[in-house]
Each structure stands twice: as structure tokens, then as C-alpha cells.
Design an enzyme around this catalytic site. Structure first.
Site, PDB file in Angstrom:
ATOM      1  N   ARG A  21       5.634  -8.535  24.475  1.00 31.60           N
ATOM      2  CA  ARG A  21       4.954  -9.740  24.943  1.00 31.60           C
ATOM      3  C   ARG A  21       5.181 -10.956  24.039  1.00 31.60           C
ATOM      4  O   ARG A  21       4.894 -12.077  24.420  1.00 31.60           O
ATOM      5  CB  ARG A  21       3.440  -9.446  25.091  1.00 31.60           C
ATOM      6  N   GLN A  78       9.050   6.133  13.856  1.00 32.33           N
ATOM      7  CA  GLN A  78       8.743   6.583  15.223  1.00 32.33           C
ATOM      8  C   GLN A  78       9.912   6.077  16.074  1.00 32.33           C
ATOM      9  O   GLN A  78       9.951   4.916  16.455  1.00 32.33           O
ATOM     10  CB  GLN A  78       7.415   5.975  15.707  1.00 32.33           C
ATOM     11  N   THR A  84       0.267   4.834  20.856  1.00 27.70           N
ATOM     12  CA  THR A  84      -0.379   4.716  19.543  1.00 27.70           C
ATOM     13  C   THR A  84      -0.730   6.090  18.947  1.00 27.70           C
ATOM     14  O   THR A  84      -0.651   6.277  17.732  1.00 27.70           O
ATOM     15  CB  THR A  84      -1.649   3.853  19.650  1.00 27.70           C
ATOM     16  N   GLY A 143      -9.374  -1.850  24.843  1.00 27.59           N
ATOM     17  CA  GLY A 143      -9.953  -0.593  25.307  1.00 27.59           C
ATOM     18  C   GLY A 143     -11.471  -0.708  25.318  1.00 27.59           C
ATOM     19  O   GLY A 143     -12.072  -1.133  24.332  1.00 27.59           O
ATOM     20  N   TYR A 369      15.953 -43.993  -5.673  1.00 29.02           N
ATOM     21  CA  TYR A 369      16.428 -42.621  -5.527  1.00 29.02           C
ATOM     22  C   TYR A 369      16.788 -42.121  -6.916  1.00 29.02           C
ATOM     23  O   TYR A 369      17.685 -42.670  -7.576  1.00 29.02           O
ATOM     24  CB  TYR A 369      17.653 -42.525  -4.597  1.00 29.02           C
ATOM     25  N   ASN A 389      24.397 -40.002  -7.894  1.00 28.90           N
ATOM     26  CA  ASN A 389      24.637 -38.677  -8.487  1.00 28.90           C
ATOM     27  C   ASN A 389      25.796 -37.953  -7.832  1.00 28.90           C
ATOM     28  O   ASN A 389      26.241 -36.939  -8.322  1.00 28.90           O
ATOM     29  CB  ASN A 389      23.371 -37.816  -8.395  1.00 28.90           C
ATOM     30  N   TYR A 390      26.314 -38.480  -6.729  1.00 30.45           N
ATOM     31  CA  TYR A 390      27.302 -37.743  -5.939  1.00 30.45           C
ATOM     32  C   TYR A 390      28.547 -38.585  -5.756  1.00 30.45           C
ATOM     33  O   TYR A 390      28.474 -39.727  -5.294  1.00 30.45           O
ATOM     34  CB  TYR A 390      26.661 -37.411  -4.585  1.00 30.45           C
ATOM     35  N   ARG A 443      26.919 -57.095 -14.023  1.00 27.63           N
ATOM     36  CA  ARG A 443      27.064 -57.907 -12.808  1.00 27.63           C
ATOM     37  C   ARG A 443      27.772 -59.215 -13.149  1.00 27.63           C
ATOM     38  O   ARG A 443      27.815 -59.618 -14.316  1.00 27.63           O
ATOM     39  CB  ARG A 443      25.697 -58.201 -12.194  1.00 27.63           C
TER      40      ARG A 443
END
Ligand code: UD1
Ligand code: CA
Length: 461
Positions: A21, A78, A84, A143, A369, A389-390, A443
């Protein structure tokens, strides 16, 4: 296995079913609520109640369940799911000869508590079967407990086998039992699959005990949620919200202010110190520790992180990171994994950290960042600072010493080191190391040309 409960017992947990289910590739036992698999919640309750041995009956995706929960538990296969009763019978080889009472629980009822289990055991002592029952407003699917005229338990009738009269019964069994071990395995051998589902029902052991004149009793538990079985995803979300309400309440009783429990979600493994306030729309997940006197939220997500005392975080994300005492974060900050933030740090709006260490008293107030970076204590990070950083292939480190001033809109091209007490002029692109106490410009110089604005349409002065 720990033993904090009152009486020793063995336990059998039923988790072999196909979970049809749920309509899922993942076995039901491994669906999560409050940050843990369903089965983990049940195992926690059993361990807390003092289980000496826990046998888990596995079938569908047995190996995945076994590798998830590991060697603290015993497993039995099982291979065909015949019901059950048949499932519990699989545990006989492991538990044969045990003198201890056997508690049986379903693997799909994560709201079971150790308190319910210990109470069940304490009423069980002289019985052959004691079953936990609850009264439900809507007993559909469970039940039904059928009682004899004198009020004693006669049998349990499954929804699919019940008469229309029996369907009106609101007292139900929730698949949580204590059995005398000798009786249990003898009774399981007598089960027959003569029912609508052609299964060996564990519930039929109650009728068998009764017909043999054995002692059967119910223990009526006043919290109907304790046996809430999860069969589909609607019940999964219902159990998740009930579990969350329980966790929130526990924190409130321990001194945490939760302004709006309905919009606050806290995983089971989270710890929170006294006098911390959680504002609405806050989600705290995984293994997270939050200290005392913090103000968290509104709108905060924290997962797998350590937050010290007196921290203020609003409208932000903190993932797998550490935040020191007295620090403020947000609004709209994003602390990504591996960030370590010291004491009295200020992280303002639109600041993103990734694997960044910010020592005490750093201030990064706006738009930045900071990735793969170490920033010494007392340093001021101006608005718009970016650590590059990359390089498109590899990641590189930026190291900034203590007491530096990084002017606004600085671009720090890693790998790069900026020495203690250095001053970076606003708008610099820094590609080379800066020695301590140096002033760095990266700069072009500004040139002003008198009167030339007119050429661009500005009115003449
Ligand atoms: C069962 C009970 C019902 C009770 C309800 C409470 C029976 C016959 N019915 O019904 O009286 O009110 O739980 O939630 O016991 N399982 C196995 N092997 C099997 C069949 C099931 O390991 O062959 C496991 C399932 O994985 C599950 C548990 O047993 O964890 C219960 O099975 P499920 O099919 O959910 O039973 P219910 O129909 O809910
Ligand atoms: Ca069930």
C-alpha cells in the site's frame, strides 16, 4: 543491549511485508519520520524498555534492512510472506527455550513508546497473552477485539473477516503483544490460514489461548496513537505530524519556547538548550545541537549542525556547520557544509559560506561569497567580497589574517594569502599575496576629465 526498563524480555519485530500500500521501491521500515526510519523509532522504544534480544523478521529487501540497522540486532528471514503469525514463527529457532516473555511489535508502528511496552509487561506477568488495545474513533483496518458476555477477551477479528456487527467495535488490537514463550510457539504451530486473506494470523493466537482456557488479557492504553500503523503515505504523514507534536512538546516541557508548534519541525535527534526561542517556519533536522538562550527563526532551516549559546539566526540556512556563541546570522544567509563560525561573528544578508572558517569577531555584514576560506579574528569583510575559489578545474584556498579590512567589492582570486592587519582597497581584484599591515590596491586609478559630462547629455553648469 541497554537495559533501562523494568523487566527483561525478548522482542520480535515484524518487518518482512511487501508494503504494497506504500507503492514504493523502498521498504516501509525505511521510510522516514522525524529524521529516522520508521523501524528505528520502534527499535529505540524496545531498547529503552530494556529488551535483552531483538529479533527482526525480514523478507522484502531483507539485505537493505539488515545493512541499515546493523549487528546490534538479530535477523531472521521470512522468505514467503504468509501472514503475521507465520512471520513470528520464523523467530522460533532463535528464541526456542527462552524463559523471558516475548514482546511482538509490528515494524510499521513508529509511535510505540517504551512506557507503553513497560506497562504492558508489568500487567503480563501471570498471563499467557497480553495484548495492547486502544479505542479508536475510526477503527477501519484494524483487528477488532471481540469480548465475551463477561467482558473477557474472546478473539480478534480482522477487518476483512468481520461481520457488520463486529465492524462497529471500536476497541482494536494494534499488533503489540506480550506472550509467554512456551505458549507462543505452541499456538503458532496450530494456526490455520482459513480466512479471507488465506494468511496465518498472529491475532488468532488470542482465540487459541481462550479455547485452551489460558489467561488472556488486554491492556487498554489511553493514547490511541501508540499503535498507529503506517500502511500508506497518508498514514505516514499523519504519524510524522503526531511524532513532531510529541517532540515539540518534549522540548517545551524542557524549557524551550516554541512559538508555533504547527509550523516548527524538529527531528528526534535534535537537542535544544533552555530559554532558546524557536519562531515559526523553522525546521531543525538531523543531528543538531542548539545551545541556551538562542533565538532561531522565523524561517530558518538548520541540519546536522552545532549552534552554541546566545546565537541569533533568522530567515537562513545552516547545513553541517558550527556557529559559536553570541553570533548573529541572517536574514538570508546560507551556511553550507563545513563552515565553522566563531564567537560574536556577524553574518548579514546574502552572505554565503562554504567550507569557510570565520574566527571570533569577524564581520561579514552584506553580500559575500566566502568559500574554501579562513578568516582571522576581528577582520571586516566588506559588502560584495568574493573569494574566487574555483578556476574551472580546481578549488583553491583563501587565507585572510586577523584584523584585516577587506574593502567592498573586493575579488580575492585564490590561492591567495592576506596578512594580518592588511587593508584591501574597495573594488580591488587581488591576485597576489598581501603582506601583513600592507595597503593593497588592485584597480585602475580614477581619472576625472573636467567638463566632459556635457558630451554625454548632462546639462551645462
Ligand atoms: C495487523 C493485525 C491487525 C492490527 C494491525 C495493527 C494481523 C493479522 N493483523 O494488520 O489485527 O490491528 O496490524 O496495525 O496480525 N508482516 C510480516 N510478514 C507477513 C505479514 C506481515 O513481517 O507475512 C509484517 C509487516 O511488514 C508489518 C506487520 O507485519 O510490519 C503488520 O502487517 P500488516 O500487513 O501491516 O498488518 P495489518 O493489515 O496492518
Ligand atoms: Ca499495518
Amino acid at each position: 543491549m541497554s537495559n533501562s526498563g523494568s523487566q527483561p524480555f525478548s522482542a520480535v519485530v515484524l518487518a518482512a511485508g511487501k508494503s504494497t500500500r506504500m507503492k514504493s521501491k523502498t521498504p516501509k521500515a525505511l521510510h522516514h519520520i522525524a529524521g529516522q526510519p520508521l523501524l528505528q523509532h520502534i527499535l529505540d522504544a524496545l531498547v529503552e524498555a530494556g529488551a535483552q534480544r531483538i529479533v527482526i523478521v525480514v523478507g522484502h529487501q531483507a539485505e537493505l534492512i539488515q545493512s541499515t540497522f546493523g549487528d546490534d540486532f538479530e535477523y531472521v528471514l521470512q522468505s514467503e510472506q504468509l501472514g503475521t503469525g507465520h512471520a513470528v514463527r520464523m523467530a522460533e529457532t532463535l528464541l526456542a527455550g527462552t524463559e523471558l516473555p516475548i514482546i511482538v511489535v509490528p515494524g510499521d508502528a513508529p509511535l510505540i513508546t517504551s512506557a507503553a511496552l513497560t506497562s504492558l509487561l508489568s500487567t503480563h506477568v501471570i498471563n499467557d497473552v497480553t495484548l495492547l488495545s486502544v479505542e479508536l474513533v475510526d477503527p477501519t483496518g484494524y483487528g477488532r477485539i471481540v469480548r465475551a458476555a463477561d467482558g473477557t477477551v474472546h478473539s480478534i477479528v480482522e477487518q476483512k473477516d468481520a461481520t457488520s456487527e463486529q465492524l462497529k467495535i471500536r476497541e482494536v488490537g494494534v499488533s503489540i503483544y506480550a506472550f509467554h514463550p512456551g505458549f507462543l510457539f505452541a499456538a503458532l504451530a496450530q494456526l490455520s490460514p482459513a480466512n479471507v486473506q488465506s494468511e496465518y494470523y498472529l491475532t488468532d493466537t488470542v482465540g487459541i489461548a481462550r479455547s485452551q482456557g489460558r489467561r488472556v488479557n488486554t491492556f487498554v492504553w489511553n493514547d490511541p496513537d501508540v499503535g498507529l500503523g503506517i500502511n500508506n503515505r497518508i498514514e505516514l504523514s499523519a504519524a510524522a505530524s503526531k511524532m513532531n507534536a510529541r517532540i515539540v512538546r518534549q522540548h517545551q516541557l524542557s524549557g524551550v519556547t516554541v512559538a508555533d508548534p504547527g509550523s516548527t519541525f524538529i527531528d528526534k535527534a535534535v537537542k535544544i538548550g533552555v530559554d532558546t526561542i524557536l519562531h515559526p517556519f523553522t525546521v531543525i533536522s538531523g543531528v543538531t545541537d542548539i545551545g541556551e538562550d538562542c533565538t532561531i527563526g522565523p524561517g530558518v532551516r538548520i541540519s546536522d549542525s552545532q549552534i552554541a549559546d546566545n546565537v541569533r539566526i533568522r530567515d537562513s540556512y545552516v547545513v553541517s556547520s558550527e556557529v559559536g556563541s553570541g553570533t548573529t546570522v541572517g536574514p538570508y544567509a546560507n551556511l553550507r557544509p563545513g563552515s565553522v563560525v566563531g564567537k560574536n561573528v556577524k553574518i548579514g544578508d546574502f552572505v554565503e559560506l562554504k567550507k569557510a572558517t570565520l574566527e571570533d569577531d569577524v564581520s561579514a555584514g552584506h553580500f559575500a561569497y566566502l568559500g574554501d576560506a579562513t578568516i582571522g579574528s576581528g577582520t571586516n569583510i566588506g559588502a560584495g567580497t568574493i573569494t574566487c575559489n574555483y578556476d574551472g578545474v580546481n578549488k583553491h584556498e583563501t587565507v585572510i589574517g586577523p584584523n584585516c579590512f577587506i574593502g567592498s567589492n573586493s575579488t580575492l582570486v585564490a590561492p591567495v594569502n592576506i596578512g594580518e592587519s592588511a587593508f584591501i582597497a574597495a573594488g580591488s581584484v587581488i591576485t597576489e599575496d598581501v603582506e601583513p599591515s600592507a595597503l593593497a590596491f588592485g584597480r585602475a586609478r580614477q581619472t576625472n576629465k573636467a567638463g566632459r559630462a556635457e558630451k554625454f547629455g548632462r546639462p551645462k553648469q
